[in-house]
Design a protein around this motif. Structure first.
Motif, PDB file in Angstrom:
ATOM      1  N   ASN A  40       0.861  -1.182   0.000  1.00  0.00           N
ATOM      2  CA  ASN A  40       0.000   0.000   0.000  1.00  0.00           C
ATOM      3  C   ASN A  40       0.894   1.227   0.000  1.00  0.00           C
ATOM      4  OD1 ASN A  40      -2.594  -1.378   0.332  1.00  0.00           O
ATOM      5  ND2 ASN A  40      -1.717  -2.002   2.284  1.00  0.00           N
ATOM      6  N   GLN A  41       0.508   2.226  -0.766  1.00  0.00           N
ATOM      7  CA  GLN A  41       1.331   3.422  -0.903  1.00  0.00           C
ATOM      8  C   GLN A  41       1.070   4.396   0.242  1.00  0.00           C
ATOM      9  OE1 GLN A  41       0.983   5.232  -4.744  1.00  0.00           O
ATOM     10  NE2 GLN A  41       2.833   6.427  -4.473  1.00  0.00           N
ATOM     11  N   ILE A  42       2.157   4.911   0.829  1.00  0.00           N
ATOM     12  CA  ILE A  42       2.071   5.915   1.891  1.00  0.00           C
ATOM     13  C   ILE A  42       2.203   7.309   1.278  1.00  0.00           C
ATOM     14  CG2 ILE A  42       3.161   6.808   3.976  1.00  0.00           C
ATOM     15  CD1 ILE A  42       4.162   3.935   4.499  1.00  0.00           C
ATOM     16  N   ASN A  43       3.247   7.493   0.486  1.00  0.00           N
ATOM     17  CA  ASN A  43       3.455   8.751  -0.233  1.00  0.00           C
ATOM     18  C   ASN A  43       4.133   8.438  -1.563  1.00  0.00           C
ATOM     19  OD1 ASN A  43       6.214   8.449   0.286  1.00  0.00           O
ATOM     20  ND2 ASN A  43       6.149   9.764   2.088  1.00  0.00           N
ATOM     21  N   GLU A  44       4.815   9.407  -2.151  1.00  0.00           N
ATOM     22  CA  GLU A  44       5.398   9.208  -3.483  1.00  0.00           C
ATOM     23  C   GLU A  44       6.424   8.088  -3.541  1.00  0.00           C
ATOM     24  OE1 GLU A  44       6.967  12.883  -4.848  1.00  0.00           O
ATOM     25  OE2 GLU A  44       5.013  13.858  -4.933  1.00  0.00           O
ATOM     26  N   GLY A  61      10.043   4.940 -10.960  1.00  0.00           N
ATOM     27  CA  GLY A  61      10.835   4.362 -12.029  1.00  0.00           C
ATOM     28  C   GLY A  61      11.963   3.489 -11.528  1.00  0.00           C
ATOM     29  N   GLY A  62      11.988   3.238 -10.242  1.00  0.00           N
ATOM     30  CA  GLY A  62      13.055   2.424  -9.668  1.00  0.00           C
ATOM     31  C   GLY A  62      12.837   0.954  -9.951  1.00  0.00           C
ATOM     32  N   VAL A  63      13.906   0.225  -9.910  1.00  0.00           N
ATOM     33  CA  VAL A  63      13.823  -1.214 -10.144  1.00  0.00           C
ATOM     34  C   VAL A  63      14.166  -1.981  -8.872  1.00  0.00           C
ATOM     35  CG1 VAL A  63      14.290  -1.084 -12.597  1.00  0.00           C
ATOM     36  CG2 VAL A  63      16.188  -1.245 -11.008  1.00  0.00           C
ATOM     37  N   PHE A  64      14.339  -1.267  -7.769  1.00  0.00           N
ATOM     38  CA  PHE A  64      14.671  -1.934  -6.520  1.00  0.00           C
ATOM     39  C   PHE A  64      13.709  -1.483  -5.428  1.00  0.00           C
ATOM     40  CE2 PHE A  64      16.968   2.032  -6.493  1.00  0.00           C
ATOM     41  CZ  PHE A  64      16.825   2.492  -5.201  1.00  0.00           C
ATOM     42  N   LEU A  65      13.584  -2.313  -4.453  1.00  0.00           N
ATOM     43  CA  LEU A  65      12.735  -2.055  -3.299  1.00  0.00           C
ATOM     44  C   LEU A  65      13.577  -2.386  -2.083  1.00  0.00           C
ATOM     45  CD1 LEU A  65       9.610  -1.683  -2.442  1.00  0.00           C
ATOM     46  CD2 LEU A  65       9.650  -4.149  -2.279  1.00  0.00           C
ATOM     47  N   CYS A  66      13.735  -1.435  -1.175  1.00  0.00           N
ATOM     48  CA  CYS A  66      14.548  -1.706   0.004  1.00  0.00           C
ATOM     49  C   CYS A  66      13.837  -1.205   1.247  1.00  0.00           C
ATOM     50  CB  CYS A  66      15.928  -1.074  -0.134  1.00  0.00           C
ATOM     51  SG  CYS A  66      15.898   0.702  -0.272  1.00  0.00           S
TER      52      CYS A  66
END
Length: 90
Positions: A40-44, A61-66
């Motif tokens: 779920n999105q909190i902000n941008e 546009g990122g390809v990573f999630l940390c």
């Protein structure tokens, strides 16, 4: 010519069906079972996993999630509409 076109179309369709692409993030649990996350999105740029409430940084546009780390160097969770640091051992 028609036969080659038909074979080409069939190959493309089969290739798309076999790719198994899933746009949703997923992970392997402790038993190595594939689990799909429900973010779920909190902000941008901040998101949280609804199951664990852990907050993640995911730029446009990122390809990573940390995992999101606070200024104090602690991981954070989303609780009562706020991003709060995790307590030690939590």
């Amino acid at each position: 010519m028609r036969k080659r076109l038909l074979i080409g179309c069939m190959a493309v369709i089969m290739g798309c069906m076999l790719a198994g692409c899933d746009a949703r993030p997923h992970y392997a649990d402790e038993n190595n079972n594939d689990q799909i996350t429900d973010f779920n999105q909190i902000n941008e740029v901040l998101w949280y996993d609804s199951a664990t409430k852990i907050v993640y940084y995911y730029p446009h546009g990122g390809v990573f999630l940390c995992p999101y780390i606070s200024k104090d160097g602690q991981y954070c969770k989303y609780e009562d509409g706020k991003v709060v640091p995790l307590e030690r051992g939590e």
